[in-house]
Motif scaffolding. Structure first.
Motif, PDB file in Angstrom:
ATOM      1  N   THR A 163      42.686 -24.203 -80.212  1.00  0.00           N
ATOM      2  CA  THR A 163      43.181 -22.846 -80.469  1.00  0.00           C
ATOM      3  C   THR A 163      43.288 -22.049 -79.182  1.00  0.00           C
ATOM      4  O   THR A 163      44.219 -21.265 -79.006  1.00  0.00           O
ATOM      5  CB  THR A 163      42.289 -22.110 -81.486  1.00  0.00           C
ATOM      6  N   CYS A 164      42.357 -22.247 -78.288  1.00  0.00           N
ATOM      7  CA  CYS A 164      42.406 -21.579 -76.980  1.00  0.00           C
ATOM      8  C   CYS A 164      43.633 -22.038 -76.201  1.00  0.00           C
ATOM      9  O   CYS A 164      44.366 -21.232 -75.627  1.00  0.00           O
ATOM     10  CB  CYS A 164      41.124 -21.871 -76.208  1.00  0.00           C
ATOM     11  N   LYS A 165      43.877 -23.332 -76.217  1.00  0.00           N
ATOM     12  CA  LYS A 165      45.020 -23.900 -75.507  1.00  0.00           C
ATOM     13  C   LYS A 165      46.336 -23.385 -76.098  1.00  0.00           C
ATOM     14  O   LYS A 165      47.242 -22.972 -75.360  1.00  0.00           O
ATOM     15  CB  LYS A 165      44.974 -25.428 -75.572  1.00  0.00           C
ATOM     16  N   LEU A 166      46.464 -23.391 -77.426  1.00  0.00           N
ATOM     17  CA  LEU A 166      47.688 -22.924 -78.071  1.00  0.00           C
ATOM     18  C   LEU A 166      47.919 -21.433 -77.817  1.00  0.00           C
ATOM     19  O   LEU A 166      49.057 -21.007 -77.580  1.00  0.00           O
ATOM     20  CB  LEU A 166      47.647 -23.209 -79.571  1.00  0.00           C
ATOM     21  N   SER A 167      46.865 -20.646 -77.871  1.00  0.00           N
ATOM     22  CA  SER A 167      46.986 -19.213 -77.594  1.00  0.00           C
ATOM     23  C   SER A 167      47.467 -18.977 -76.171  1.00  0.00           C
ATOM     24  O   SER A 167      48.334 -18.135 -75.919  1.00  0.00           O
ATOM     25  CB  SER A 167      45.652 -18.500 -77.816  1.00  0.00           C
ATOM     26  N   SER A 168      46.912 -19.720 -75.223  1.00  0.00           N
ATOM     27  CA  SER A 168      47.327 -19.598 -73.816  1.00  0.00           C
ATOM     28  C   SER A 168      48.787 -19.972 -73.637  1.00  0.00           C
ATOM     29  O   SER A 168      49.534 -19.279 -72.940  1.00  0.00           O
ATOM     30  CB  SER A 168      46.489 -20.510 -72.925  1.00  0.00           C
ATOM     31  N   GLU A 169      49.188 -21.074 -74.260  1.00  0.00           N
ATOM     32  CA  GLU A 169      50.576 -21.513 -74.136  1.00  0.00           C
ATOM     33  C   GLU A 169      51.542 -20.524 -74.763  1.00  0.00           C
ATOM     34  O   GLU A 169      52.614 -20.249 -74.216  1.00  0.00           O
ATOM     35  CB  GLU A 169      50.751 -22.902 -74.758  1.00  0.00           C
ATOM     36  N   PHE A 170      51.176 -19.960 -75.914  1.00  0.00           N
ATOM     37  CA  PHE A 170      52.049 -18.980 -76.570  1.00  0.00           C
ATOM     38  C   PHE A 170      52.153 -17.708 -75.729  1.00  0.00           C
ATOM     39  O   PHE A 170      53.241 -17.157 -75.550  1.00  0.00           O
ATOM     40  CB  PHE A 170      51.540 -18.662 -77.980  1.00  0.00           C
ATOM     41  N   GLN A 171      51.034 -17.261 -75.208  1.00  0.00           N
ATOM     42  CA  GLN A 171      51.034 -16.071 -74.350  1.00  0.00           C
ATOM     43  C   GLN A 171      51.919 -16.308 -73.120  1.00  0.00           C
ATOM     44  O   GLN A 171      52.716 -15.453 -72.744  1.00  0.00           O
ATOM     45  CB  GLN A 171      49.606 -15.728 -73.935  1.00  0.00           C
ATOM     46  N   GLU A 172      51.792 -17.464 -72.515  1.00  0.00           N
ATOM     47  CA  GLU A 172      52.602 -17.794 -71.337  1.00  0.00           C
ATOM     48  C   GLU A 172      54.084 -17.905 -71.693  1.00  0.00           C
ATOM     49  O   GLU A 172      54.952 -17.462 -70.939  1.00  0.00           O
ATOM     50  CB  GLU A 172      52.101 -19.097 -70.700  1.00  0.00           C
ATOM     51  N   PHE A 173      54.386 -18.472 -72.845  1.00  0.00           N
ATOM     52  CA  PHE A 173      55.770 -18.562 -73.304  1.00  0.00           C
ATOM     53  C   PHE A 173      56.380 -17.165 -73.424  1.00  0.00           C
ATOM     54  O   PHE A 173      57.479 -16.914 -72.923  1.00  0.00           O
ATOM     55  CB  PHE A 173      55.847 -19.292 -74.649  1.00  0.00           C
ATOM     56  N   LEU A 174      55.678 -16.255 -74.101  1.00  0.00           N
ATOM     57  CA  LEU A 174      56.187 -14.886 -74.260  1.00  0.00           C
ATOM     58  C   LEU A 174      56.351 -14.200 -72.905  1.00  0.00           C
ATOM     59  O   LEU A 174      57.320 -13.460 -72.694  1.00  0.00           O
ATOM     60  CB  LEU A 174      55.262 -14.065 -75.158  1.00  0.00           C
ATOM     61  N   ARG A 175      55.421 -14.418 -71.995  1.00  0.00           N
ATOM     62  CA  ARG A 175      55.483 -13.808 -70.662  1.00  0.00           C
ATOM     63  C   ARG A 175      56.728 -14.290 -69.899  1.00  0.00           C
ATOM     64  O   ARG A 175      57.351 -13.534 -69.170  1.00  0.00           O
ATOM     65  CB  ARG A 175      54.218 -14.124 -69.876  1.00  0.00           C
ATOM     66  N   ASN A 176      57.103 -15.540 -70.071  1.00  0.00           N
ATOM     67  CA  ASN A 176      58.240 -16.121 -69.350  1.00  0.00           C
ATOM     68  C   ASN A 176      59.599 -15.855 -69.991  1.00  0.00           C
ATOM     69  O   ASN A 176      60.621 -16.157 -69.396  1.00  0.00           O
ATOM     70  CB  ASN A 176      58.045 -17.626 -69.155  1.00  0.00           C
ATOM     71  N   GLN A 177      59.600 -15.324 -71.210  1.00  0.00           N
ATOM     72  CA  GLN A 177      60.863 -15.042 -71.909  1.00  0.00           C
ATOM     73  C   GLN A 177      61.276 -13.586 -71.667  1.00  0.00           C
ATOM     74  O   GLN A 177      60.672 -12.676 -72.203  1.00  0.00           O
ATOM     75  CB  GLN A 177      60.728 -15.296 -73.411  1.00  0.00           C
ATOM     76  N   THR A 178      62.290 -13.397 -70.858  1.00  0.00           N
ATOM     77  CA  THR A 178      62.802 -12.049 -70.623  1.00  0.00           C
ATOM     78  C   THR A 178      64.046 -11.819 -71.482  1.00  0.00           C
ATOM     79  O   THR A 178      64.704 -12.771 -71.917  1.00  0.00           O
ATOM     80  CB  THR A 178      63.128 -11.840 -69.123  1.00  0.00           C
ATOM     81  N   LEU A 179      64.358 -10.555 -71.690  1.00  0.00           N
ATOM     82  CA  LEU A 179      65.459 -10.203 -72.596  1.00  0.00           C
ATOM     83  C   LEU A 179      66.804 -10.744 -72.119  1.00  0.00           C
ATOM     84  O   LEU A 179      67.676 -11.042 -72.935  1.00  0.00           O
ATOM     85  CB  LEU A 179      65.540  -8.689 -72.776  1.00  0.00           C
ATOM     86  N   ASP A 180      66.983 -10.875 -70.821  1.00  0.00           N
ATOM     87  CA  ASP A 180      68.270 -11.371 -70.315  1.00  0.00           C
ATOM     88  C   ASP A 180      68.575 -12.795 -70.778  1.00  0.00           C
ATOM     89  O   ASP A 180      69.730 -13.211 -70.816  1.00  0.00           O
ATOM     90  CB  ASP A 180      68.344 -11.277 -68.794  1.00  0.00           C
ATOM     91  N   LYS A 181      67.568 -13.544 -71.204  1.00  0.00           N
ATOM     92  CA  LYS A 181      67.780 -14.901 -71.699  1.00  0.00           C
ATOM     93  C   LYS A 181      68.403 -14.909 -73.098  1.00  0.00           C
ATOM     94  O   LYS A 181      68.826 -15.960 -73.585  1.00  0.00           O
ATOM     95  CB  LYS A 181      66.461 -15.679 -71.724  1.00  0.00           C
ATOM     96  N   TYR A 182      68.444 -13.746 -73.755  1.00  0.00           N
ATOM     97  CA  TYR A 182      68.974 -13.648 -75.123  1.00  0.00           C
ATOM     98  C   TYR A 182      70.299 -12.894 -75.181  1.00  0.00           C
ATOM     99  O   TYR A 182      70.771 -12.587 -76.262  1.00  0.00           O
ATOM    100  CB  TYR A 182      67.928 -12.985 -76.027  1.00  0.00           C
ATOM    101  N   LEU A 183      70.878 -12.618 -74.029  1.00  0.00           N
ATOM    102  CA  LEU A 183      72.158 -11.901 -73.998  1.00  0.00           C
ATOM    103  C   LEU A 183      73.334 -12.845 -74.131  1.00  0.00           C
ATOM    104  O   LEU A 183      73.295 -13.981 -73.809  1.00  0.00           O
ATOM    105  CB  LEU A 183      72.285 -11.090 -72.702  1.00  0.00           C
TER     106      LEU A 183
END
Length: 183
Positions: A163-183
């Motif tokens: 759970t610690c590993k998955l939480s870290s990976e999800f947090q890092e995923f969100l941090r690396n996803q900027t809005l310009d990637k969805y334009l």
């Protein structure tokens, strides 16, 4: 007059018996009972399938915030709560509350009036999804224990700290996803 007991009638040479129910009310009650039982079984099965647990869930508020801010980032003009509500299938009142959180966290600019709405405060490349998530849910933390126990009764975590590993990976995923990637 009291209902009469069912009458048994001999049908054919194979010794089949048929019950002829003389009181039609008994038939209606029996059919109703069968239908109600059938409906209850179907309802149970549907609710069981729908309510199956999930490993990962996201609140409706986070979903509205993420989808709403992507809609806003794609627009050259301000986007109002009605448009976001229609796109996300949410009430405009709920959308308004969530968008105001994003304004408070300096992610959006709010314009009042009949032509008002929301616009990005910064460039899409400068806003990541973790900021949006935390604006709605609060600061994220990586738990040591999935059930927040200060003392574990075992020598090591029986889940292997997944759970610690998955939480870290999800947090890092969100941090690396900027809005310009969805334009």
């Amino acid at each position: 007059m009291a209902p009469q007991p069912p009458t048994l009638v001999f049908l054919n040479k194979n010794f089949l018996w048929c019950i002829i129910i003389q009181n039609q009310l008994l038939i209606a009650q029996f059919v109703s009972y069968i239908l109600i039982t059938y409906i209850c079984v179907i309802n149970y099965l549907i609710n069981t399938i729908i309510s199956m647990s999930q490993f990962f869930t996201m609140t409706e508020a986070v979903s509205i915030a993420l989808h709403g801010i992507v809609l806003i980032s794609k627009s050259d003009t301000s986007v109002n709560v009605t448009d976001i509500g229609e796109a996300t299938g949410s009430s405009k009142h709920h959308v308004a509350k969530i968008m105001q959180r994003l304004v408070k966290e300096n992610l959006l600019i709010s314009q009042r009036g009949p032509t008002g709405g929301f616009m990005l405060r910064r460039k899409p490349s400068d806003i990541n999804l973790l900021e949006v998530y935390e604006a709605v849910e609060g600061r994220t933390t990586i738990p040591e224990c999935p059930i927040d126990k200060p003392i574990c009764p075992f020598d090591k975590c029986i889940l292997g700290n997944i759970t610690c590993k998955l939480s870290s990976e999800f947090q890092e995923f969100l941090r690396n996803q900027t809005l310009d990637k969805y334009l």
